[in-house]
Design an enzyme around this catalytic site. Structure first.
Site, PDB file in Angstrom:
ATOM      1  CE  LYS A 299      -4.596   1.849   2.074  1.00 43.53           C
ATOM      2  NZ  LYS A 299      -5.573   0.689   3.043  1.00 43.53           N
TER       3      LYS A 299
ATOM      4  CD  GLU B 185     -19.134  -1.482   9.153  1.00 46.08           C
ATOM      5  OE1 GLU B 185     -18.964  -2.455   8.380  1.00 46.08           O
ATOM      6  OE2 GLU B 185     -18.044  -1.009   8.842  1.00 46.08           O
TER       7      GLU B 185
ATOM      8  NE  ARG C 291     -23.494  -2.989   4.245  1.00 45.63           N
ATOM      9  CZ  ARG C 291     -21.740  -3.638   3.517  1.00 45.63           C
ATOM     10  NH1 ARG C 291     -20.634  -4.299   4.636  1.00 45.63           N
ATOM     11  NH2 ARG C 291     -21.299  -3.099   2.189  1.00 45.63           N
TER      12      ARG C 291
HETATM   13  C1  LIG Z   1     -19.015  -0.448   5.266  1.00 49.85           C
HETATM   14  C2  LIG Z   1     -17.545  -0.505   5.304  1.00 49.85           C
HETATM   15  N1  LIG Z   1     -17.280  -0.540   6.012  1.00 49.85           N
HETATM   16  C3  LIG Z   1     -15.586   0.935   6.408  1.00 49.85           C
HETATM   17  C4  LIG Z   1     -15.454   2.081   5.599  1.00 49.85           C
HETATM   18  C5  LIG Z   1     -14.415   2.119   5.005  1.00 49.85           C
HETATM   19  N2  LIG Z   1     -12.818   2.312   4.783  1.00 49.85           N
HETATM   20  C6  LIG Z   1     -12.765   2.193   2.979  1.00 49.85           C
HETATM   21  S1  LIG Z   1     -11.861   1.793   2.484  1.00 49.85           S
HETATM   22  C7  LIG Z   1     -11.828   1.033   3.724  1.00 49.85           C
HETATM   23  C8  LIG Z   1      -9.797   0.093   4.070  1.00 49.85           C
HETATM   24  C9  LIG Z   1      -9.744  -1.441   2.816  1.00 49.85           C
HETATM   25  O1  LIG Z   1      -9.065  -2.036   3.397  1.00 49.85           O
HETATM   26  P1  LIG Z   1      -8.694  -3.145   2.111  1.00 49.85           P
HETATM   27  O2  LIG Z   1     -10.182  -3.938   1.618  1.00 49.85           O
HETATM   28  O3  LIG Z   1      -7.181  -3.944   2.534  1.00 49.85           O
HETATM   29  O4  LIG Z   1      -8.320  -1.885   0.849  1.00 49.85           O
HETATM   30  P2  LIG Z   1      -7.174  -1.464   0.637  1.00 49.85           P
HETATM   31  O5  LIG Z   1      -7.273   0.236   1.078  1.00 49.85           O
HETATM   32  O6  LIG Z   1      -5.819  -1.492   1.804  1.00 49.85           O
HETATM   33  O7  LIG Z   1      -6.239  -1.152  -0.819  1.00 49.85           O
HETATM   34  C10 LIG Z   1     -12.296   1.187   5.145  1.00 49.85           C
HETATM   35  C11 LIG Z   1     -12.285   0.388   6.360  1.00 49.85           C
HETATM   36  C12 LIG Z   1     -16.001   1.009   3.965  1.00 49.85           C
HETATM   37  N3  LIG Z   1     -15.919   1.783   2.932  1.00 49.85           N
HETATM   38  N4  LIG Z   1     -17.221   0.401   4.427  1.00 49.85           N
HETATM   39 MG   LIG Z   2      -5.423  -3.882   2.071  1.00 50.97          MG
END
Ligand SMILES: Cc1ncc(C[n+]2csc(CCOP(=O)(O)OP(=O)(O)O)c2C)c(N)n1
Ligand SMILES: [Mg+2]
Ligand SMILES: CC(=O)[C@@H](O)[C@H](O)COP(=O)(O)O
Length: 623
Positions: free
Chosen positions: A279, A366, A394
C-alpha cells in the site's frame, strides 16, 4: 506517453513487459501528483497500479467485467478507461467520483463505496451471464480488509458451491485504513511469509515463466500445490470454502502477474488469486504509514508529506467526542471503545494507546461491532461504539435486535452524520434518523457545540438506562480545553432565540443551530430559533409552546423519517393544526461535491433558509 490521452485499455495489448512496467511508473507518478493536488484516496491506488494494468492487459473490458470492492482503489482503472483528464476535478461536483460509477463509464459495471459487496455482485453477474449463455469473465478485486467482512464471507461460502465462475483477486497489502486486524489477516500473513510457500512460489513462478499456457502450468503444479495445500493451506479459509486458490503472487512483478492472470482466465471454475502488494508503493512515507495518514488525503506537498493540520482553536467533531470519552475513561474503568476499522477517522488513536485493554478494532465488521457492544453491556461494561453514520446502516438489525430490544445501556457515536461532501452518495450520513426513529428505547441526540456534546455523553453514562445515540458531522467545531461534568434533561430542547411575540420558529439541531442563529440575527428577523438537540424523545412542552407559530424545520437528512416528519405526526396525533415547512433532502441520493454546492442544489443553503423565513413572515403578516 501523455496519460491524459489514454482513451481505453486496448493499446496495452500491443505493449511488451518493459513498456507495461514503464507505463505503470508513469501512471504512479500521475496519481501521486494529481491526488496530492486534489485530495482523495492515495496509498490504495499507488499499490494497485501493476495489478490494474495487468488486468486490463489480460482481460477484455468492458466485455469482461472488472469490479473493485469499495472502489476507492479504482483510479488506475479510471485512468486506463479514458477518464484521466477528469482527475483535475476528482470527486468535485459535476466531475468523476472517487469510486466506480456506472453512469461514468461502460467500464464500470458495478458501483460501491461501502466495503465487501464485490464478490456478491460478481456472483450475481456471473450467474446471469450463464443463464444468458454468454461467456465473458467476471473479476472481483477485493482488498484484504474488505475480504474479511461478513458479506465477503457469505459470498465466498456460496461461491464454493456455485458453478458460475468468478475470478476473485485478493489484493493483499496487509493494511486496512490502518493495520489490518483479525485471525484471517494473521492467516494471510502466515501464507505471505511461510517458508514452504516461499520455496513453492519461487519454483512455481519459474515453472509459470517456462510455460506457454496457463492450463499446462496449472496442471503441472497442481500435484505440488496439493502437497503444499495439505501442509500450509489446509487450514486456510479458502480451502475451507472448497475454493481453488493460486498464489501468493508478487503484485508488482508485471510478468508474474500476467502469467497468473492468464492462468486464472483459462480455468473452468472459480478461483481466488492472492496478490501481494504494498500500500502506498512508490511513495516511502505512504509505504511506511501504518496509521492511515495516507489512505485518504487532503491536498498536500509531496516534498513534505501529509502534515496533520494542528487546529489551534478548532477541531473535528470526532476529536471532541473522542477526547471526552478518553477523559471519562480515566475516571471509569467500565467504559470500553469499539471501532469497525476506523481508528484514524474516528480519532481514537490516543484512546487505543492509553487504554489498549478497553479498546477494540474489530475490522470492517459493523454488524459484529454492534452486537459485541451489546455483549459488553449485558456483562456490565459501558461500550462506546464509534461508527460512521453511513457504515452504521450495515448494523441496523444489530442496533435494533441486539441493543435496543434488550434496552442495553451504551453510547453509539454516529460520526460523519449529515452531508460528508466528496465521498458522495454512499457516505452521506442522511439515513440514520429515519432508521433510528422507529426503534423503541433508543435516545437520539445531536449536539451543536463541544459543551453540549460532553453533557450528552455525561447524561448517557450517568443515567446508564438506555442505548443513547449521539450524531455529529465531519465538520469542525470550536475547541475548548476544559471538560464539563454536568448532564442534560433527556428530551429537553433549547431556546437559542425566543420571544413570545415571534410568529415564526426555525427548528434545527447539530451544526445548523449556529447557521440558523446567524441567518436570523444578521438579518434582524423576529424569528425564534429552537435547538432540537434531542431528536428522540422530542420536547413536548416546547412542541406545544411553538405550535401557534409558523414552524420551519431545517435538517440535512432524508425528509422521510426526519425530525420534521416526527413533529408533524405528533401534531396530528394531538389534533393541533400547525403551519409547517420542511427543509430536508427529498427522495433521491445526493451526489459528491463540496458541501456548500450540495446544500445549494438541495435548496438547503443559508440563503434558502433566509428565503423560506421571509416567505413565512410574509404569510403571517397577511394572515
Ligand atoms: C462498510 C464499510 N465500512 C468501512 C469502510 C471504510 N473503509 C474504506 S476502505 C477501508 C479499508 C479497506 O482496506 P482493503 O480492503 O484492504 O483495501 P486497501 O485500501 O488496503 O487496498 C475501509 C475500512 C467502508 N468503505 N465500508
Ligand atoms: Mg488492504
Ligand atoms: C473509502 C472509505 O470509505 C473511507 O476511506 C472514507 O472515505 C473515509 O472517510 P473520511 O475521509 O470522512 O474519514
Amino acid at each position: 506517453m501523455n496519460i491524459e490521452e489514454i482513451k481505453n485499455p486496448q493499446f496495452l495489448k500491443q505493449l511488451n513487459i518493459n513498456e507495461l512496467e514503464d507505463l505503470s511508473q508513469e501512471i504512479r507518478r500521475f496519481i501521486m501528483q494529481s491526488v496530492a493536488t486534489t485530495g482523495g484516496h492515495f496509498s490504495s491506488n499507488l499499490g494497485i497500479v501493476e495489478l490494474t494494468v495487468a488486468m486490463h492487459y489480460v482481460f477484455d473490458a468492458p466485455r469482461d467485467k472488472i469490479i473493485f470492492d469499495v472502489g476507492h482503489q479504482s483510479y488506475v482503472h479510471k485512468i486506463l478507461t479514458g477518464r484521466a483528464k477528469e482527475f483535475k476535478r476528482l470527486r468535485q461536483f459535476g466531475s468523476i467520483s472517487g469510486f466506480q460509477r456506472r453512469h461514468e463509464s461502460e467500464y464500470d459495471p458495478w458501483e460501491a463505496g461501502h466495503s465487501s459487496t464485490a464478490i456478491s455482485g460478481a456472483i450475481g453477474i456471473a450467474t446471469a451471464r450463464d443463464l444468458n449463455h454468454d461467456d465473458y469473465n467476471v473479476i472481483a478485486v477485493v482488498g484484504d480488509a474488505a475480504m474479511m467482512s461478513g458479506e465477503s464471507f457469505e459470498a465466498l461460502n456460496y461461491l464454493g458451491s456455485s458453478k458460475h465462475k468468478v475470478i476473485v483477486i485478493l489484493n493483499d497489502n496487509n493494511m486496512s485504513i490502518s493495520k489490518n486486524v483479525g485471525g484471517f489477516s494473521n492467516m494471510l500473513s502466515d501464507i505471505r511469509t511461510s517458508k514452504q510457500y516461499k520455496d513453492v512460489k519461487d519454483n512455481y513462478t519459474s515453472w509459470m515463466m517456462r510455460s506457454k499456457t496457463g492450463q499446462r502450468v496449472y496442471d503441472a503444479t497442481k500435484k505440488v500445490k496439493d502437497k503444499v495445500k495439505e501442509r500450509v493451506l489446509a487450514d486456510s479459509a479458502f480451502a475451507q470454502f472448497d475454493l481453488d486458490y493460486i498464489g501468493p503472487v508478487n503484485g508488482h512483478d508485471m510478468e508474474e502477474l500476467i502469467r497468473a492472470l492468464e492462468t486464472v482466465k483459462e480455468l473452468d471454475h472459480s478461483v481466488i488469486l492472492h496478490v501481494i502488494t504494498t500500500k502506498g508503493k512508490g511513495y516511502p512515507l505512504a509505504e511506511e504509514d501504518k496509521s492511515g495518514l495516507y489512505h485518504g488525503v487532503g491536498p498536500f506537498d509531496l516534498s513534505k508529506g501529509v502534515i496533520k493540520p494542528h487546529h489551534l482553536h478548532h477541531q473535528m467533531w470526532s476529536e471532541a467526542i473522542a477526547n471526552h470519552i478518553e477523559y471519562l475513561m480515566h475516571e471509569h474503568d467500565d467504559i470500553c471503545v469499539i471501532t469497525p476499522a476506523m481508528i484514524a477517522g474516528s480519532q481514537l488513536g490516543d484512546i487505543f494507546k492509553k487504554f489498549p485493554a478497553r479498546s477494540f478494532d474489530v475490522g470492517i465488521a459493523e454488524e459484529h461491532a454492534a452486537t459485541f457492544a451489546a455483549g459488553l453491556s449485558v456483562a456490565g461494561k459501558f461500550p462506546f461504539l464509534a461508527v460512521y453514520s453511513s457504515f452504521s446502516q450495515r448494523a441496523y438489525d444489530q442496533i435494533n435486535h441486539d441493543i435496543a430490544r434488550m434496552d442495553l445501556p451504551c453510547l453509539i457515536g454516529l460520526d460523519r452524520a449529515g452531508l460528508v461532501g466528496s465521498d458522495g452518495s454512499t457516505h452521506h450520513g442522511v439515513f440514520d434518523i429515519s432508521y433510528l426513529l422507529a426503534i423503541p428505547n433508543v435516545i437520539i441526540m445531536a449536539p451543536h457545540n463541544q459543551y453540549e456534546a460532553e453533557r450528552m455523553i455525561n447524561t448517557a453514562y450517568t443515567l446508564h438506562d438506555h442505548p443513547y445515540v449521539i450524531r455529529y458531522s465531519k465538520g469542525m467545531i470550536h475547541k475548548h480545553s476544559r471538560h464539563v461534568t454536568n448532564t442534560l434533561q433527556v428530551g429537553s430542547w433549547d431556546e437559542i432565540v425566543y420571544k413570545k411575540e415571534n410568529k415564526v420558529t426555525v427548528v434545527v439541531y447539530g451544526d445548523h443551530v449556529r447557521m440558523a442563529k446567524n441567518v436570523v440575527e444578521q438579518n434582524n428577523l423576529p424569528v425564534n430559533v429552537i435547538n432540537a438537540r434531542f431528536i428522540k424523545p422530542m420536547d413536548e412542552e416546547m412542541l406545544k409552546e411553538i405550535s401557534n407559530t409558523h414552524i420551519i424545520v431545517y435538517e440535512t437528512v432524508m425528509h422521510k423519517g426526519s425530525l420534521g416528519s416526527a413533529m408533524a405526526l405528533y401534531y396530528e396525533e394531538h389534533h393541533r393544526n400547525v403551519k409547517m415547512d420542511f427543509m430536508a433532502i427529498g427522495d433521491h441520493y445526493v451526489t459528491h461535491g463540496d458541501i456548500p454546492t450540495l446544500l445549494h442544489i438541495e435548496n438547503l443553503s443559508p440563503e434558502d433558509l433566509l428565503h423560506k423565513i421571509k416567505e413565512a413572515l410574509d404569510e403571517e403578516r397577511k394572515s
